[in-house]
Scaffold this motif. Structure first.
Motif, PDB file in Angstrom:
ATOM      1  N   GLU A  56       1.038  -1.182  -0.017  1.00 25.31           N
ATOM      2  CA  GLU A  56      -0.009   0.248   0.033  1.00 25.31           C
ATOM      3  C   GLU A  56       0.862   1.368  -0.205  1.00 25.31           C
ATOM      4  O   GLU A  56       1.807   1.383   0.701  1.00 25.31           O
ATOM      5  CB  GLU A  56      -0.856   0.008   1.214  1.00 25.31           C
ATOM      6  CG  GLU A  56      -1.718  -1.377   1.656  1.00 25.31           C
ATOM      7  CD  GLU A  56      -3.154  -1.178   0.885  1.00 25.31           C
ATOM      8  OE1 GLU A  56      -3.496   0.019   0.426  1.00 25.31           O
ATOM      9  OE2 GLU A  56      -3.920  -2.062   1.158  1.00 25.31           O
ATOM     10  N   HIS A  68      -4.114   7.146  -2.927  1.00 22.32           N
ATOM     11  CA  HIS A  68      -3.505   5.994  -2.393  1.00 22.32           C
ATOM     12  C   HIS A  68      -3.791   4.738  -3.404  1.00 22.32           C
ATOM     13  O   HIS A  68      -4.808   4.738  -3.966  1.00 22.32           O
ATOM     14  CB  HIS A  68      -4.630   5.668  -1.219  1.00 22.32           C
ATOM     15  CG  HIS A  68      -4.110   4.602  -0.505  1.00 22.32           C
ATOM     16  ND1 HIS A  68      -2.894   4.495   0.418  1.00 22.32           N
ATOM     17  CD2 HIS A  68      -4.408   3.358  -0.369  1.00 22.32           C
ATOM     18  CE1 HIS A  68      -2.705   3.269   0.858  1.00 22.32           C
ATOM     19  NE2 HIS A  68      -3.632   2.725   0.515  1.00 22.32           N
ATOM     20  N   TRP A  69      -2.747   4.004  -3.469  1.00 19.16           N
ATOM     21  CA  TRP A  69      -2.710   2.962  -4.368  1.00 19.16           C
ATOM     22  C   TRP A  69      -2.185   1.714  -3.530  1.00 19.16           C
ATOM     23  O   TRP A  69      -1.918   1.590  -2.510  1.00 19.16           O
ATOM     24  CB  TRP A  69      -1.422   3.122  -5.196  1.00 19.16           C
ATOM     25  CG  TRP A  69      -1.554   3.977  -6.231  1.00 19.16           C
ATOM     26  CD1 TRP A  69      -1.834   5.426  -6.581  1.00 19.16           C
ATOM     27  CD2 TRP A  69      -1.547   3.440  -7.631  1.00 19.16           C
ATOM     28  NE1 TRP A  69      -1.850   5.946  -7.580  1.00 19.16           N
ATOM     29  CE2 TRP A  69      -1.784   4.778  -8.610  1.00 19.16           C
ATOM     30  CE3 TRP A  69      -1.615   2.310  -8.607  1.00 19.16           C
ATOM     31  CZ2 TRP A  69      -1.835   4.590  -9.946  1.00 19.16           C
ATOM     32  CZ3 TRP A  69      -1.544   2.201  -9.885  1.00 19.16           C
ATOM     33  CH2 TRP A  69      -1.780   3.489 -10.456  1.00 19.16           C
ATOM     34  N   ASN A  70      -2.712   0.314  -4.238  1.00 16.24           N
ATOM     35  CA  ASN A  70      -2.014  -0.775  -3.630  1.00 16.24           C
ATOM     36  C   ASN A  70      -1.870  -1.539  -4.890  1.00 16.24           C
ATOM     37  O   ASN A  70      -2.350  -1.378  -5.823  1.00 16.24           O
ATOM     38  CB  ASN A  70      -2.739  -1.412  -2.618  1.00 16.24           C
ATOM     39  CG  ASN A  70      -4.164  -2.166  -3.191  1.00 16.24           C
ATOM     40  OD1 ASN A  70      -4.103  -2.753  -4.083  1.00 16.24           O
ATOM     41  ND2 ASN A  70      -5.226  -2.145  -2.404  1.00 16.24           N
ATOM     42  N   PRO A 107      -6.460   2.862  -8.862  1.00 12.46           N
ATOM     43  CA  PRO A 107      -5.108   2.909  -8.418  1.00 12.46           C
ATOM     44  C   PRO A 107      -4.601   1.631  -7.861  1.00 12.46           C
ATOM     45  O   PRO A 107      -4.316   1.659  -6.868  1.00 12.46           O
ATOM     46  CB  PRO A 107      -5.253   4.108  -7.387  1.00 12.46           C
ATOM     47  CG  PRO A 107      -6.479   4.065  -7.181  1.00 12.46           C
ATOM     48  CD  PRO A 107      -7.311   3.874  -8.052  1.00 12.46           C
ATOM     49  N   ILE A 108      -4.611   0.594  -8.548  1.00 10.38           N
ATOM     50  CA  ILE A 108      -4.271  -0.681  -8.380  1.00 10.38           C
ATOM     51  C   ILE A 108      -3.339  -1.184  -9.616  1.00 10.38           C
ATOM     52  O   ILE A 108      -3.320  -0.695 -10.577  1.00 10.38           O
ATOM     53  CB  ILE A 108      -5.240  -1.794  -7.960  1.00 10.38           C
ATOM     54  CG1 ILE A 108      -6.190  -1.784  -9.312  1.00 10.38           C
ATOM     55  CG2 ILE A 108      -5.972  -1.181  -6.784  1.00 10.38           C
ATOM     56  CD1 ILE A 108      -7.105  -2.896  -8.924  1.00 10.38           C
TER      57      ILE A 108
END
Lengths: 142, 275
Positions: A56, A68-70, A107-108
């Motif tokens: 993350e 925010h991404w993961n 955002p993955i």
């Protein structure tokens, strides 16, 4: 620019010829495998788990907003063989990530490569024999 | 006083070597000349084995010799094709996105047999005694019992995830295992190939030499496939040191749920729930 081109070519080559086996548990339908993006990120959490480890992190977008991404890599056994570990990331670490993004624009992604403290770690698509397990703990030798 | 001269010593040593060599060839397979390989022991496939090419046992897109790549497809019956269409794998030619797939193993159901051989085949330990051969798999820490006490396969078995297996030695170095009674809920491979209650699997373990074991696996299911087909053809496994510490690799429902919770919220993996 030359460096970036070289990096892109090297990545393209390695992805083209690397076995797809580390994409094992889940298919690639979610991802746009023709694309690679590179982002500067700040780690917020690191999940060391099956079937996939998840990183993350926060990334600044073009307007300076934090997004925010993961992104996932393979399972702990495979990632250990790649030189990754359960304790390799901590919140606040600054990393450079090369990712395969999702088709839907969320955002993955999948981590192709991460640079942490000046060291590059290969993510999905790299093959190396497992280091773990090959050398038993001293107390287990017979 | 009797003195051993050099020629006498040489003769004794030569005879000893000849005797030992003859004794060994009586119960060991002769390695190919110049191969540098040690001979295989007779009726023995015990040891820790790992695919020679470490990742060759993963099978991400289906059975090793029948991958779901658009170029290979097993010979379905009409009923078999219908079953195949019901399965929605996340790999292979009919792969779908995470929200639409229905792979039972992605809910942490046991992979069952033969999928345990056809997906995530990693370091595998084989233990033998006169009554049974025990196979210990890395993925899921699963074990199988192959009975070698002369019993037959059950005629009308209650289905089990890993079925019922019996084995016999075909020759000194070839161990053949037959399996039936596998659970119809399981898939054969990662590409979603189905099977029925009539599935019968033949595994051939051929010990080519001391350090190499070749595994061949054939699917025979007349309800689903019009003829038997080979899913694995002499997959080479290498003998690992006896002290090799097999890594752990489990499907944990709580870890899976956590991965799904974090990823699924953004369109990643499907939530852990039955489809």
């Amino acid at each position: 620019m030359k460096l970036r081109l070289r990096t892109t070519c090297a990545l393209a080559f390695s992805l083209a010829f690397a076995p797809a086996v580390l994409l094992a548990h889940h298919g690639s339908a979610l991802y746009d495998t023709s694309k690679r993006i590179t982002v500067q990120a700040v780690v917020t959490d690191w999940l060391w788990a099956n079937p996939h480890c998840l990183l993350e992190f926060d990334v600044k977008d073009d307007k300076g907003n934090s997004v925010h991404w993961n992104a996932e890599v393979s399972n702990p056994q495979d990632m250990t063989a790649q030189g990754w570990s359960r304790k390799m990331f901590k919140p606040g670490d600054q990393v450079t990530l090369t990712l395969i993004p999702a088709k839907n624009g969320e955002p993955i992604g999948r981590i192709v490569e991460v640079v942490l403290n000046g060291k590059t770690y290969a993510g999905f698509g790299s093959a190396r024999p497992p280091a773990s397990g090959s050398t038993p703990p001293e107390n287990s030798k017979q | 006083m009797f003195h051993l001269t050099n020629p006498v010593l040489a003769a004794i040593a030569g005879c000893t070597l000849l005797f030992v060599a003859n004794a060994q060839t009586a119960d060991r397979k002769t390695a190919e000349p110049g191969s540098g390989r040690a001979p295989a022991p007779v009726h023995d496939i015990s040891g820790i084995w790992q695919p020679e090419n470490w990742l060759a046992g993963i099978g991400p897109n289906g059975a090793f010799n029948m991958p779901g790549d658009g170029k290979h497809e097993p010979p379905y019956t009409a009923y078999g094709l219908e079953l195949f269409k019901r399965n929605k794998p996340s790999n292979g030619t009919t792969e779908v996105g995470p929200a639409d797939e229905n792979d039972p193993s992605h809910q942490c159901d046991p992979q069952g047999f033969p999928r345990e051989n056809l997906f995530e085949l990693r370091a595998t330990q084989i233990i033998q005694n006169p009554l049974e051969t025990v196979i210990l798999y890395t993925y899921g820490r699963i074990f199988r019992i192959v009975w070698t006490d002369g019993r037959e396969l059950p005629k009308d078995p209650d289905p089990r995830w890993f079925g019922y297996s019996v084995g016999k030695w075909k020759d000194d170095y070839t161990f053949v295992v037959e399996t039936n009674g596998t659970d119809e809920r399981t898939w054969l491979d990662n590409a979603g190939r189905p099977h029925s209650d009539e599935l019968r699997v033949e595994e051939v373990f051929h010990r080519a030499d001391r350090d190499r074991l070749e595994i061949t696996l054939t699917i025979d299911d007349p309800k689903v496939y019009s003829k038997p087909w080979m899913a694995m053809n002499k997959l080479p496994m290498k003998l690992m040191p006896a002290t090799f510490d097999i890594p752990e690799m489990m499907c944990s429902p709580t870890e899976l749920a956590e991965c799904n919770r974090r990823h699924a919220a953004k369109g990643g993996h499907a939530p852990a729930r039955p489809k």
